[in-house]
Design a protein around this motif. Sequence first.
Motif, PDB file in Angstrom:
ATOM      1  N   LEU A 181       0.854  -1.200   0.000  1.00 33.45           N
ATOM      2  CA  LEU A 181       0.000   0.000   0.000  1.00 33.45           C
ATOM      3  C   LEU A 181       0.884   1.242   0.000  1.00 33.45           C
ATOM      4  CD1 LEU A 181      -2.763   1.387   0.348  1.00 33.45           C
ATOM      5  CD2 LEU A 181      -2.544   1.048   2.800  1.00 33.45           C
ATOM      6  N   GLY A 182       1.925   1.189   0.837  1.00 36.40           N
ATOM      7  CA  GLY A 182       2.873   2.298   0.855  1.00 36.40           C
ATOM      8  C   GLY A 182       3.533   2.475  -0.501  1.00 36.40           C
ATOM      9  N   ALA A 183       3.953   1.348  -1.103  1.00 37.12           N
ATOM     10  CA  ALA A 183       4.631   1.406  -2.395  1.00 37.12           C
ATOM     11  C   ALA A 183       3.717   1.992  -3.451  1.00 37.12           C
ATOM     12  CB  ALA A 183       5.082   0.006  -2.810  1.00 37.12           C
ATOM     13  N   TRP A 184       2.430   1.641  -3.362  1.00 36.41           N
ATOM     14  CA  TRP A 184       1.466   2.168  -4.331  1.00 36.41           C
ATOM     15  C   TRP A 184       1.369   3.681  -4.213  1.00 36.41           C
ATOM     16  CZ3 TRP A 184      -4.010   3.552  -3.286  1.00 36.41           C
ATOM     17  CH2 TRP A 184      -4.699   3.843  -4.468  1.00 36.41           C
ATOM     18  N   ILE A 189       7.768   1.801   3.034  1.00 35.77           N
ATOM     19  CA  ILE A 189       7.500   1.782   4.476  1.00 35.77           C
ATOM     20  C   ILE A 189       7.853   0.432   5.074  1.00 35.77           C
ATOM     21  CG2 ILE A 189       5.732   3.549   4.482  1.00 35.77           C
ATOM     22  CD1 ILE A 189       3.651   1.290   4.586  1.00 35.77           C
ATOM     23  N   THR A 190       8.843  -0.248   4.495  1.00 31.27           N
ATOM     24  CA  THR A 190       9.267  -1.491   5.131  1.00 31.27           C
ATOM     25  C   THR A 190       9.916  -1.141   6.465  1.00 31.27           C
ATOM     26  OG1 THR A 190      11.407  -1.417   4.083  1.00 31.27           O
ATOM     27  CG2 THR A 190       9.692  -2.598   2.925  1.00 31.27           C
ATOM     28  N   PRO A 191       9.856  -2.060   7.422  1.00 30.96           N
ATOM     29  CA  PRO A 191      10.316  -1.739   8.778  1.00 30.96           C
ATOM     30  C   PRO A 191      11.707  -1.107   8.818  1.00 30.96           C
ATOM     31  CG  PRO A 191       9.291  -3.888   8.746  1.00 30.96           C
ATOM     32  CD  PRO A 191       9.302  -3.412   7.343  1.00 30.96           C
ATOM     33  N   LEU A 192      12.648  -1.633   8.052  1.00 27.62           N
ATOM     34  CA  LEU A 192      14.011  -1.114   8.160  1.00 27.62           C
ATOM     35  C   LEU A 192      14.161   0.281   7.569  1.00 27.62           C
ATOM     36  CD1 LEU A 192      16.419  -4.103   7.604  1.00 27.62           C
ATOM     37  CD2 LEU A 192      15.923  -2.869   9.683  1.00 27.62           C
ATOM     38  N   THR A 193      13.480   0.547   6.450  1.00 33.01           N
ATOM     39  CA  THR A 193      13.596   1.902   5.899  1.00 33.01           C
ATOM     40  C   THR A 193      12.995   2.911   6.856  1.00 33.01           C
ATOM     41  OG1 THR A 193      11.716   1.280   4.566  1.00 33.01           O
ATOM     42  CG2 THR A 193      13.781   1.647   3.401  1.00 33.01           C
ATOM     43  N   TYR A 236      -1.650  -3.124  12.070  1.00 32.37           N
ATOM     44  CA  TYR A 236      -2.005  -1.813  11.499  1.00 32.37           C
ATOM     45  C   TYR A 236      -1.475  -0.689  12.372  1.00 32.37           C
ATOM     46  CZ  TYR A 236      -5.307  -3.663   8.056  1.00 32.37           C
ATOM     47  OH  TYR A 236      -5.873  -4.290   6.992  1.00 32.37           O
ATOM     48  N   PHE A 237      -1.712  -0.825  13.677  1.00 33.50           N
ATOM     49  CA  PHE A 237      -1.325   0.253  14.585  1.00 33.50           C
ATOM     50  C   PHE A 237       0.186   0.442  14.569  1.00 33.50           C
ATOM     51  CE2 PHE A 237      -0.641   2.671  18.369  1.00 33.50           C
ATOM     52  CZ  PHE A 237      -1.812   3.380  18.541  1.00 33.50           C
ATOM     53  N   ASN A 238       0.900  -0.669  14.537  1.00 35.53           N
ATOM     54  CA  ASN A 238       2.356  -0.610  14.568  1.00 35.53           C
ATOM     55  C   ASN A 238       2.898   0.167  13.368  1.00 35.53           C
ATOM     56  OD1 ASN A 238       4.925  -1.171  15.476  1.00 35.53           O
ATOM     57  ND2 ASN A 238       5.024  -3.126  14.389  1.00 35.53           N
ATOM     58  N   PHE A 239       2.451  -0.227  12.161  1.00 37.74           N
ATOM     59  CA  PHE A 239       2.886   0.507  10.965  1.00 37.74           C
ATOM     60  C   PHE A 239       2.436   1.961  11.045  1.00 37.74           C
ATOM     61  CE2 PHE A 239       3.600  -3.631   8.975  1.00 37.74           C
ATOM     62  CZ  PHE A 239       4.695  -3.368   8.175  1.00 37.74           C
ATOM     63  N   GLY A 240       1.161   2.163  11.425  1.00 34.61           N
ATOM     64  CA  GLY A 240       0.593   3.497  11.440  1.00 34.61           C
ATOM     65  C   GLY A 240       1.297   4.418  12.416  1.00 34.61           C
ATOM     66  N   MET A 241       1.561   3.884  13.629  1.00 37.91           N
ATOM     67  CA  MET A 241       2.196   4.694  14.672  1.00 37.91           C
ATOM     68  C   MET A 241       3.569   5.181  14.220  1.00 37.91           C
ATOM     69  SD  MET A 241       3.316   3.230  18.390  1.00 37.91           S
ATOM     70  CE  MET A 241       4.483   2.018  17.856  1.00 37.91           C
ATOM     71  N   HIS A 242       4.403   4.248  13.754  1.00 34.55           N
ATOM     72  CA  HIS A 242       5.752   4.642  13.350  1.00 34.55           C
ATOM     73  C   HIS A 242       5.719   5.607  12.169  1.00 34.55           C
ATOM     74  CE1 HIS A 242       7.900   2.137  16.101  1.00 34.55           C
ATOM     75  NE2 HIS A 242       7.194   1.083  15.759  1.00 34.55           N
TER      76      HIS A 242
ATOM     77  N   GLU B 359       9.680  -7.256   5.472  1.00 35.96           N
ATOM     78  CA  GLU B 359      10.965  -6.665   5.141  1.00 35.96           C
ATOM     79  C   GLU B 359      11.616  -7.383   3.962  1.00 35.96           C
ATOM     80  OE1 GLU B 359      12.350  -3.924   6.512  1.00 35.96           O
ATOM     81  OE2 GLU B 359      13.834  -4.172   4.929  1.00 35.96           O
ATOM     82  N   SER B 360      11.549  -8.733   3.967  1.00 33.77           N
ATOM     83  CA  SER B 360      12.308  -9.452   2.943  1.00 33.77           C
ATOM     84  C   SER B 360      11.543  -9.616   1.644  1.00 33.77           C
ATOM     85  CB  SER B 360      12.766 -10.805   3.478  1.00 33.77           C
ATOM     86  OG  SER B 360      11.773 -11.415   4.233  1.00 33.77           O
ATOM     87  N   PHE B 361      10.227  -9.481   1.669  1.00 35.63           N
ATOM     88  CA  PHE B 361       9.488  -9.702   0.422  1.00 35.63           C
ATOM     89  C   PHE B 361       8.748  -8.468  -0.050  1.00 35.63           C
ATOM     90  CE2 PHE B 361       9.193 -13.894   2.591  1.00 35.63           C
ATOM     91  CZ  PHE B 361       9.980 -14.602   1.719  1.00 35.63           C
ATOM     92  N   HIS B 362       9.282  -7.286   0.198  1.00 34.86           N
ATOM     93  CA  HIS B 362       8.507  -6.143  -0.271  1.00 34.86           C
ATOM     94  C   HIS B 362       8.563  -6.075  -1.787  1.00 34.86           C
ATOM     95  CE1 HIS B 362      12.148  -3.811  -0.940  1.00 34.86           C
ATOM     96  NE2 HIS B 362      12.575  -4.360   0.170  1.00 34.86           N
ATOM     97  N   ALA B 363       7.481  -5.590  -2.332  1.00 33.23           N
ATOM     98  CA  ALA B 363       7.247  -5.492  -3.781  1.00 33.23           C
ATOM     99  C   ALA B 363       8.313  -6.152  -4.644  1.00 33.23           C
ATOM    100  CB  ALA B 363       7.163  -4.012  -4.171  1.00 33.23           C
ATOM    101  N   ALA B 364       7.942  -6.681  -5.760  1.00 32.13           N
ATOM    102  CA  ALA B 364       8.909  -7.443  -6.537  1.00 32.13           C
ATOM    103  C   ALA B 364       9.113  -6.928  -7.951  1.00 32.13           C
ATOM    104  CB  ALA B 364       8.475  -8.903  -6.593  1.00 32.13           C
ATOM    105  N   PRO B 365       9.350  -5.628  -8.124  1.00 37.63           N
ATOM    106  CA  PRO B 365       9.580  -5.183  -9.489  1.00 37.63           C
ATOM    107  C   PRO B 365      10.867  -5.808 -10.020  1.00 37.63           C
ATOM    108  CG  PRO B 365       9.390  -3.323  -7.988  1.00 37.63           C
ATOM    109  CD  PRO B 365       9.542  -4.538  -7.169  1.00 37.63           C
ATOM    110  N   GLN B 366      10.928  -5.883 -11.322  1.00 35.90           N
ATOM    111  CA  GLN B 366      11.889  -6.731 -12.018  1.00 35.90           C
ATOM    112  C   GLN B 366      13.328  -6.663 -11.529  1.00 35.90           C
ATOM    113  OE1 GLN B 366       9.827  -4.573 -13.393  1.00 35.90           O
ATOM    114  NE2 GLN B 366       8.264  -5.873 -14.239  1.00 35.90           N
TER     115      GLN B 366
END
Lengths: 351, 387
Positions: A181-184, A189-193, A236-242, B359-366
Amino acid sequence: MLDLILSLHLTFCYIGSNMDSSIFETLHQQGFVSSEHLVKIRDAEKNKLISVHWEIKTLLYLGVLFFSGGLGLLVYKNIDSIGHAVVLTFIALLSTFGFFYCTRKKQPFTFLKAESPHILYDYLLLLSCLLMVTFIGYFQYQYQFFGNRYGLASFIPMLLLFVSAYFYDHLGVLSMAITNLGAWLGMSITPLTLARNFDWNTEHIVYTGVALGTFLIVISLWSEWKNIKAHFAFTYFNFGMHLLLVSLLAGMFDMSNYYLLWFIGFVPACYFVYHRAVVEKSFYKLLFAILYGYVALSYVLVRWMSWLESKINDADVALIYLGFFYFILSAAGMVMLLHRMNKKFGADDRI
Amino acid sequence: MIVYDKTKLHNLFIKEQVGKVLSRNILSPSEASAIVQAHPVGLYSPGWIARFGLFIATSFGLSSAMGMYMMIFMSSEVESNKLIGLLIFIFGAAAWYCGEIFIKKNAHFRSGVDDALLYGTVGAIMGGLVQMLNASETIFFLMAACIGMLAVLRYNDRIMVLMSLVGIGGFVFKFSFFLGGWAKALLPIELFLVYSALFFGIRQSRKKTYDIYEASKQMSEVVSLILMYVAVNYYVVREASVELMDLSLKAGQDIPLGWLFWMLTGIMPLACFYFGVRKNNIMLLRVAALFTAATICTIRYYYHVLPVEVAMLLGGIILIAIGWWLLVYLKEGKGGFVSHKTTPEDEAMKQLESLVIAESFHAAPQSQTADRFGGGSFGGGGATGDY
């Protein structure tokens, strides 16, 4: 380096001490344990079974990671050859088979929590979802199925992930759906980024982050309120809060001319997280409310001090000492606050 | 020797044991509560979330205090490194003393506060000493080994175990360079022998019953075992010989004793696996899995058997198959192992797992997949190879 040490510690030393019946021999002599129970304890120690549950899960997880990664790479390397179509068909078939299997095995749909029927089910579902996302990605790449509507090309997989997460009840797929959803919306918004990138430099992304963070928190509350997959609420809350608090801080740092406005926005958001933490007795939420709040407060104070320095002559040394005093005392205060709240909440480790 | 109250530690151990037995319904709740009441723990050791927060707050406070201290005493006259070193050392020693009083008075045990104070003060003391003595690397490693050992004896801390063991290895490494000749040429064997002596020595010292230093001993076994493998892993030995010992290899040439290192690289995972199963030791099995991954990476580095995507596909299938087989094979429990959980569901672990997945499987663009999975996923094996 610290990552390495921590993972080493978690992987190899998080075993806990074994059962030790000799301690119960002593307790038996002191009259705490009945002879009947002591015999049982001795038996249990002799026939102890060590669980390799998490080890198996790790194997399966790595298997899925390698398999889907390898398949993706295979398609990518053969993108213009005839084999490409074969591999694509193979991916589609495998994914369909996985979904078919999971649909047959799954418990009947419920808005409550559905227990997973089997460990393997979880990972097969994960693999099927990944293959589906890969398939749609390449289909778009090769045949421009969605034409130039790139938004749609990332919207459809995201939607399918959400549907799968609810239909099959899978927290991992839900987390993937949320990051998609974030990528869209154009942000990672992956945890590490989230943990690494504090300032994003683009106003647009800061606003999107605030909106998405608020939206996720609202969804979390709504899930609990309506009791629709209430166990998803924490994710949801975890992602949303951060996301929300980091975005507000980023707004403060990036648009530094209006930092006070952003601070005024930050305070209620942070207080709300704090309030939820106290209501739910969640130490995890409390900790982050305090940490983010501390960063914001310190930033504002440092800004005021540097403003004072520009106004008053010869005040810089005194102000630097004042700053150090503030940091030392506030850190001590934070230790005391955390300590007190931790004792107040009593039960440890509630997230 | 240890800073924490020994009786309280023992009572904590009893409490944990009671919890274990209670979770299997072998003990009646009334018995359990009587035992726990008769053995009050009274140590403050919060859960990991609070520990994390307290650790951050304490480290932050400690570094601010150090900043202020240095500002007061550092004036333009203090220019010599030795004096600065002395200042840092004094700060570390004073903070250590105050911290110890605090820990004893408030009975903190693994609360984040004591961890942060320990690492902070050890860092300051060591940094100060290095500055003050203008120490060489050999002395530095020796210092890390000794100070780490003292810290382990007093605080029973696992990261100090790691520091101490790496210090010992570093010292052997530097010292053999200093001796030169045969000592330098046989370095991998020396390191292997040193760590195996440590590993087996610690094994021998394990008590069957309650042991205050259980956690540290467990950690030192794991670390010694891993460093044993790292010392003789073919990749590490070969690359280190080229990098550090100016060994120039022509194409097709092998390092001296290459066969021995290949053999040890292959045998160690198998041996760990064998003893792990026989002795019912989960730690050995995890180490065996890590070594297997490292050995496979080592072999693949020198013999390109399969293209990477096929290797990953096959590897994935094999891993899933092994996992599947273990699930079925250990369903009822066999050889002391069982595939289902023996402890109640942990919500935090589930959430953590879902985050790892995201974390390890975020979106899979080419094109991204090519970089991501190829390099990153073998990190476990590669990380140990840097040493």
